[in-house]
Design an enzyme around this catalytic site. Sequence first.
Site, PDB file in Angstrom:
ATOM      1  CE1 TYR A 154      -3.826   2.360   0.745  1.00 34.61           C
ATOM      2  CE2 TYR A 154      -2.401   3.246   2.460  1.00 34.61           C
ATOM      3  CZ  TYR A 154      -3.530   3.345   1.672  1.00 34.61           C
ATOM      4  OH  TYR A 154      -4.371   4.413   1.816  1.00 34.61           O
ATOM      5  CE  LYS A 158      -3.010   5.161  -1.391  1.00 32.88           C
ATOM      6  NZ  LYS A 158      -4.102   5.651  -2.252  1.00 32.88           N
TER       7      LYS A 158
END
Length: 267
Positions: A154, A158
């Site tokens: 994750y 980002k």
Amino acid sequence: MPVFRHKTVVITGACGGIGRALALRFGEGGARIALLDINSEQLAAFGEHLASRHIQAESYHCDVSNAEQVQRCFQHIIEDMGSVDVLINNAGITHHSCFADTDASVFRKTMDVNYFGALHCTQSALKSLIECEGQIITMSSMSGFAPLWYRSAYSASKHALHGLFDCLRVELREKGVHVMLVCPGYTATDIHKNALQADGAITSNPLEMTGKATIPKDVADEVYLAACKRKRLLVVSNVDWRARLFARLLPSFFERYLAHRVTGTVS
């Protein structure tokens, strides 16, 4: 502020959490909303809800990780609504698993949705955005610049968004297209209920989050105001300011004592 009145605002991952709140907020500001989501039933229900509030909206079933599907979807949006004035890249997924145990497919799927989804949508909307001198708003996370436990895929997605859209901001400045990155902290959405496990399956034991959560409506309000002012970066966080400062200035301290307590999410 009537900045977005009669403008077409495209929102991915529009049916849940922050995406839903953004659709309501920009719709209340007079914008025409193009709803993109992978869940057809939720799209239909949310489209009816917006209509009941006198917000003009069109719904489009779309898997943002599929480049061809995204391209067709944006062709339909421009045919139906005339232009793309604002693109909000909001669709995202997460996982909760130790790197050593996590299958590479989890990294690929997370990147496909969080990073390549935003890439596909931006490429498909770019010509119209340039013609309209519009805006690109990409929902990142606090994990885009601060490490979190068990979020390596994750967080990587980002960080990739920041690299892409920071560069794109420079390239598009003279063309009149504005680019803003938004970094929410712990927000009360359902993203963790659908988090991936190490093997790629949907979790059967959703992560229990601790601490005070920001609500999606507050995030949407902040994004709307920042978009009106054409800010380049918006950090919307209830994380203590000292934690953010430590992440920047004392990263070793942050990693040892705080990273496991700080959560960041989008939906």
